[in-house]
Design a protein around this motif. Structure first.
Motif, PDB file in Angstrom:
ATOM      1  N   HIS A  52       0.812  -1.104  -0.002  1.00 26.73           N
ATOM      2  CA  HIS A  52      -0.172   0.105  -0.101  1.00 26.73           C
ATOM      3  C   HIS A  52       0.917   1.298   0.176  1.00 26.73           C
TER       4      HIS A  52
ATOM      5  N   ASP B  77      -1.605   4.725   3.967  1.00 22.70           N
ATOM      6  CA  ASP B  77      -2.538   3.949   4.360  1.00 22.70           C
ATOM      7  C   ASP B  77      -2.044   3.122   5.720  1.00 22.70           C
ATOM      8  N   TYR B  78      -0.997   3.064   5.814  1.00 24.17           N
ATOM      9  CA  TYR B  78      -0.547   2.570   7.191  1.00 24.17           C
ATOM     10  C   TYR B  78      -0.496   3.290   8.558  1.00 24.17           C
TER      11      TYR B  78
ATOM     12  N   TYR C 222      -4.367  -6.806   6.214  1.00 23.65           N
ATOM     13  CA  TYR C 222      -5.498  -5.984   5.551  1.00 23.65           C
ATOM     14  C   TYR C 222      -6.641  -6.961   5.462  1.00 23.65           C
TER      15      TYR C 222
ATOM     16  N   CYS D 299      -8.024  -3.110   2.851  1.00 22.01           N
ATOM     17  CA  CYS D 299      -7.648  -1.949   3.933  1.00 22.01           C
ATOM     18  C   CYS D 299      -6.947  -2.326   4.943  1.00 22.01           C
ATOM     19  N   ILE D 300      -5.786  -1.806   5.175  1.00 17.31           N
ATOM     20  CA  ILE D 300      -4.943  -2.076   6.426  1.00 17.31           C
ATOM     21  C   ILE D 300      -5.838  -1.879   7.644  1.00 17.31           C
ATOM     22  N   ASP D 301      -5.791  -3.065   8.594  1.00 20.69           N
ATOM     23  CA  ASP D 301      -6.848  -3.186   9.914  1.00 20.69           C
ATOM     24  C   ASP D 301      -6.332  -3.498  10.962  1.00 20.69           C
TER      25      ASP D 301
END
Length: 571
Positions: A383, A387-388, A451, A456-458
């Motif tokens: 990503h 995004d992180y 992710y 999506c990075i979660d």
């Protein structure tokens, strides 16, 4: 008898680069040698004296066990009393262990929990703050299955003493043990150590160099927080040899002391036949040295290495305190003294341990090369770095914050409970923390970013406790979902396949979802413009915002796919 010991002390300090050391020897129940060597602080050059205070580290555990022994003597406590009978709020992750764990289990490291030391090592939480976190720590063994050393267990043991005595553990220990024994130079915090007139300072090893390190707090105080001089600790060793008497007057019953000194849990077998099997009692290691029974406890912390040993049948004891990261010096000197007191031909422990030290130093470079060789070079994060960025949390280990690094436009920075630094990209979505050898710091620890199905990075996983699966830090809510104005824009009716979807906002600003013909569900902020549907794992709602003042659709992300519902057109 002691003339050649002086040369061994000097040679050992030189080989292991120990700045300062304090030594006490007890023979026939009397102190026959007390002396300071080297300097208490390499910056000031001030000498170590017999009154110099050192951080005792885990030798403190023997004091905690003895304090509880006093309560057992007074019939206010039983070793086998369940902890929850004293501390009703106490919880472990395992409900069976929660109900059955006893005071004895705490004191002999038999809880089923691995160390989980990074709960307390940052030094930012008190014992009171850490106690409710224990329920979120994963065990790796059943209750009483095996020995697993636990500083957190002794923190709980201290809380038991506090609840029964009605005193702070430090006050209880001072009043019931230290003052009756005549301790004169002691304290319970690094702040007290820093303020003392005659106190050592810690030193860490960076490669093969010994350098000053910061005073780092031990907040599990009953597990390692006492500061004391070698003169005072020699009094404690004599107390153990005198069957619980202080100046000839019974302080702790002989029975309670025997309970402490009875082997309870097998630890393992030494590689050296002169030592053999090792067990743990209550606050004491129970071993043998060349056929003689010994009771001991070592201590280690950032920049400190300590060891106290008594040989009850010979009424002998040795105390070695150093202001250098743990080393073989404490064991070398202890064994040398015990050999002389026992009248045996001394074993050359220096010759056994010195080559191992040099091999360990050389191995550091090999390990660095091996670690680098295992890296998958040429890979990139999956990503964009933005995004992180965000906050991630675990209910016990706390919050990790990831940010862009101001000093490196192409890098990330991490922050966790007062610790932080730049992250190095290792490979793929794995980043590593830097090395900070003069601090308590999770050096070279991998942070793995994961992710969800939508990419999506979660979450982040990190190996804070190597005996269990990686600790998972879930991404915290952030972005538009926390903006009341955005939430207001999300309310209204949406349509999907002829079915209406009603999004409403309550008086507190929280959103809910009602699909025609189904119960209303709460929406929980996730990240960006996405919400989780409460009690439905893997179901999320993402609101589409084509312009700052408009939300025109909601996208359902479900295990079976993603579905678009457009806002109903007003008539």
């Amino acid at each position: 008898m002691w003339s050649d010991l002086e040369s061994l002390v000097e040679a050992s300090m030189q080989e292991w680069k120990v700045p300062g050391l304090a030594l006490a020897v007890i023979q026939d129940g009397e102190v026959v040698l007390q002396k300071g060597y080297g300097v208490r602080d390499t910056d000031t050059g001030l000498p170590v004296t017999t009154d110099t205070q050192f951080l005792l580290c885990s030798i403190t555990k023997s004091f905690t066990a003895a304090g509880l022994g006093l309560l057992v003597d007074e019939r206010k406590l039983d070793w086998d009393r369940p902890v929850r009978e004293v501390l009703p709020e106490f919880r472990l992750h395992d409900p069976v262990a929660t109900e059955r764990l006893t005071v004895r289990d705490l004191l002999c490291h038999h809880s089923g929990l691995p160390r989980h030391d990074w709960i307390h090592m940052p030094g930012d939480l008190s014992g009171t703050q850490m106690l409710p976190l224990l329920r979120h720590l994963m065990p790796n063994r059943e209750l009483r299955q095996t020995f697993q050393y636990s500083n957190l267990g002794y923190m709980v043991a201290g809380a038991v003493a506090e609840r029964i005595s009605g005193q702070h553990w430090e006050d209880f220990t001072t009043e019931r043990l230290l003052e009756p024994l005549g301790f004169r130079h002691f304290g319970f915090t690094i702040e007290a150590l820093a303020a003392a007139d005659d106190a050592a300072r810690p030193h860490a090893m960076v490669g093969d160099a010994c350098v000053p390190s910061p005073l780092w707090p031990i907040r599990t105080t009953p597990g390692g927080g006492i500061n004391a001089s070698v003169t005072d600790l020699a009094k404690w060793a004599r107390f153990l040899l005198d069957e619980g008497k202080a100046n000839g007057v019974p302080l702790l019953s002989a029975r309670a002391l025997r309970d402490m000194a009875t082997p309870r849990v097998h630890i393992g077998r030494s590689e050296y036949p002169e030592i053999g099997d090792s067990h743990y009692g209550l606050g004491l290691f129970c071993e043998n040295y060349r056929g003689d029974r010994t009771l001991a406890h070592s201590g280690s912390w950032l920049g400190w290495g300590t060891l106290m040993t008594v040989m009850p049948e010979r009424r002998a004891g040795v105390v070695v305190l150093t202001n250098r990261a743990p080393s073989a010096v404490t064991s070398i000197l202890t064994c040398a003294v015990l050999d002389r007191i026992s009248g045996r031909e001394p074993i050359d422990w220096f010759a056994r341990f010195a080559p191992k030290r040099r091999q360990a130093v050389a191995q550091q470079a090999v390990d660095r090369k091996t670690r680098e060789a295992s890296r998958h070079s040429g890979t990139q994060p999956s990503h964009a770095l933005d995004d992180y960025v965000g906050g991630y949390a675990h209910p016990a280990y706390g919050r990790i914050d990831i940010a862009r690094d101001d000093d490196r436009p192409d890098g990330l920075h991490w922050q966790w409970r007062g610790l932080g630094g730049p992250l190095a990209h290792r490979h793929y979505d794995v980043f590593t923390t830097p090395e900070k050898p003069t601090e308590f710091y999770p050096d070279n620890m991998a942070l793995t970013f994961l992710y969800d199905r939508e990419g999506c990075i979660d979450r982040i996983t990190a190996q804070f406790e190597p005996m269990v699966s990686d600790i998972v830090f879930q991404r915290l809510a952030g972005g538009d979902v926390l903006d009341p104005a955005f939430c207001a824009l999300c309310t209204g009716i949406y349509m999907h396949a002829g079915r209406s979807i009603d999004v409403r906002r309550d008086a507190k600003g929280a959103l809910s979802l009602t699909i025609e013909g189904k119960p209303t569900q709460s929406l929980m902020p996730a990240d960006g413009r996405t919400f989780h549907i409460a009690h439905f794992e893997g179901f999320r709602l993402e609101f589409r915002r084509p312009s700052p003042g408009t939300v025109d659709a909601v996208i359902f992300h479900e295990p079976g796919g993603s579905f678009l519902a457009l806002r109903a057109t007003e008539v």
